[in-house]
Design a protein around this motif. Structure first.
Motif, PDB file in Angstrom:
ATOM      1  N   LYS A 186       0.849  -1.200   0.000  1.00  0.00           N
ATOM      2  CA  LYS A 186       0.000   0.000   0.000  1.00  0.00           C
ATOM      3  C   LYS A 186       0.879   1.243   0.000  1.00  0.00           C
ATOM      4  N   SER A 226      -3.279   5.327  -2.219  1.00  0.00           N
ATOM      5  CA  SER A 226      -4.078   6.459  -1.742  1.00  0.00           C
ATOM      6  C   SER A 226      -4.195   7.476  -2.867  1.00  0.00           C
ATOM      7  N   GLY A 285      -7.730   8.426   6.163  1.00  0.00           N
ATOM      8  CA  GLY A 285      -6.646   7.479   6.392  1.00  0.00           C
ATOM      9  C   GLY A 285      -7.051   6.041   6.076  1.00  0.00           C
TER      10      GLY A 285
HETATM   11 MG    MG Z   1      -2.746   8.396   4.412  1.00  0.00          MG
END
Ligand code: MG
Ligand code: ASP
Length: 454
Positions: A6, A43, A212
């Protein structure tokens, strides 16, 4: 080793960062020739989610032009990155795709602005743009560099409830989809590139997991696919033994337990929010924090059990600017019901307390948000004497070793000799010792503890 990788916002902030992602993934593949191919979760590019939220705010107050302008700025930023990432037909396709997606959402945002309302559902569709765009771009960049990558729409994988802006995963449904959409691609020799943070209800309405949330997505997919490790690539080396601005000798924590990470996060260690990796920890899958700018650093690994060996303690955390409130029972000494009455006052004014110590006649608590403290104090004065002391700090020394070695407590207290300690407590978990002292004493106390116990 089978992994989920990630990459957070700063790790995909621009074309250069995205190219670093590709070389990190290539390296992972080359170093593990017998492993399954990794699944990549990204993200939104850094600051994009903030800007999308701002766009929603503008639409909510009816500022259609302002909202459309931010959308256009965002599209331009993405197109600029796309141009330095890919060329030729790939660029034409990516540009067309991004332009179409942003135009459609800009039209939606104008409608919201006309009504002066952005529902939670509309908000999710809007902020999901960031991860959709970044994941498409990263996938295109991989393909352009000859990695057999495939973009997977995360909304077809992560099935959630309809709690917009803070949706929760339906693990069973998600795991079925993860095996079909991600696992099957890996088996076919492709690297799936997908978005963190976003999902959809079982009827296909876009949702988001909360700020988040990409770490959460990675943990969910990792748990579903039963990987050996979940890698969270960010812009720091990992967790440190203390804030390096306070303790110059602070070092990387190579390994810690999930419970230790939770205690540290509570007291302000901000690398990741441990609750977001719970699906992984529950399945005993280690989560490793790594720095995409310095991929050679081993990072910090969080596991269910934590480490064996190493220094006596795991890390120190601190929270400054807390207020200590001392409450002494006037009439009844510690007659039953006193604590209940006392905490009811805190509850009524929605003021949470962090550290609590009690003696026969008095209770001391720390409060870090003094907003309603005046109300709290005046109500407590109906049945107790109250004094308060601002400009205090909490230092929390965390380590699983504290359970096994009672001498550590004494060593920590001894290290702080001469520094006035207002409260000292050891929680039932016996995984941390908490000291409350003056803000001004924090640097000295942190450095002494660090020298004595690390
Ligand atoms: Mg983040
Ligand atoms: N882009 C989302 C956020 O900024 C999710 C994430 O980065 O994890 O909150």
């Amino acid at each position: 080793m089978n992994v989920i990788m990630k990459f957070g916002g700063t790790s995909v902030a621009d074309a250069e960062a995205m190219n670093r992602v590709i070389s990190i993934v290539r390296h992972q593949i080359a170093a593990n020739p017998n492993a399954r191919l990794p699944v990549v979760v990204v993200s939104a590019m850094s600051k994009v989610t903030d800007r999308l939220i701002e766009t929603g705010r503008l639409a909510g107050i009816g500022d259609a032009d302002g909202a459309a302008r931010t959308m256009n700025d965002l599209l331009e930023r993405h197109l600029g990155v796309a141009r330095s990432l890919v060329g030729g037909d790939a660029l034409a396709a990516l540009t067309a795709r991004l332009t179409e997606d942003f135009s459609a959402e800009t039209a939606a945002v104008r409608k919201h602005a006309a009504k002066g309302e952005v529902t939670p559902r509309a908000h999710d569709a809007l902020v999901a743009m960031g991860e959709l765009a970044s994941s498409r771009m990263v996938a295109a960049a991989f393909a352009a560099q000859g990695v057999p990558a495939v973009w997977v729409d995360a909304r077809r994988v992560l099935v959630t409830d309809a709690e917009h802006t803070a949706a929760g995963p339906d693990m069973d449904a998600t795991c079925v989809r993860a095996r079909a959409e991600l696992g099957a691609r890996v088996a076919a020799g492709q690297v799936p590139i997908t978005a963190g943070f976003i999902g959809a209800t079982s009827s296909g309405v876009t949702t988001t997991l909360g700020r988040g949330g990409s770490d959460y997505s990675a943990a969910i997919f990792g748990a579903c696919l039963d990987v050996d490790e979940i890698q969270i690539w960010t812009d720091v080396d990992g967790m440190l033994t203390a804030d390096p601005r306070v303790v110059a000798e602070a070092r990387l924590v190579p390994q810690l337990s999930f419970a230790e990470a939770s205690e540290l996060a509570y007291f302000g260690a901000k690398v990741l929010h441990p609750s977001t990796i719970l699906p992984a920890v529950a399945k005993n899958i280690p989560v490793r924090i790594l720095n995409s700018r310095r991929p050679e650093v081993a990072g910090t690994i969080i596991t269910a059990e934590g480490r064996t060996g190493g220094p006596a303690l795991t890390a120190l955390a601190c929270k400054r600017g807390v207020t200590v409130v001392d409450i002494t029972s006037t009439r009844m000494l510690m007659a039953h019901g006193f604590l209940r009455r006392l905490f009811e006052v805190f509850e009524r004014f929605k003021t949470s307390v962090d550290v609590v110590t009690t003696s026969e006649v008095s209770v001391s608590v720390t409060v870090d948000n003094p907003r309603r403290l005046d109300d709290v104090v005046s109500n407590l004065r109906n049945f107790a004497e109250v004094s308060r002391e601002p400009d205090m700090a909490i230092i929390c020394a965390v380590g699983e070793n504290l359970r096994a070695d009672p001498a550590l407590f004494a060593r920590a207290v001894t290290a702080l000799a001469n520094i006035p300690l207002r409260l000292v407590s050891q929680a039932a978990s016996r995984r941390n010792i908490t000291f409350v002292l003056r803000n001004a004493d924090v640097p000295e106390a942190m450095n002494r503890l660090h020298a004595a116990l690390f």
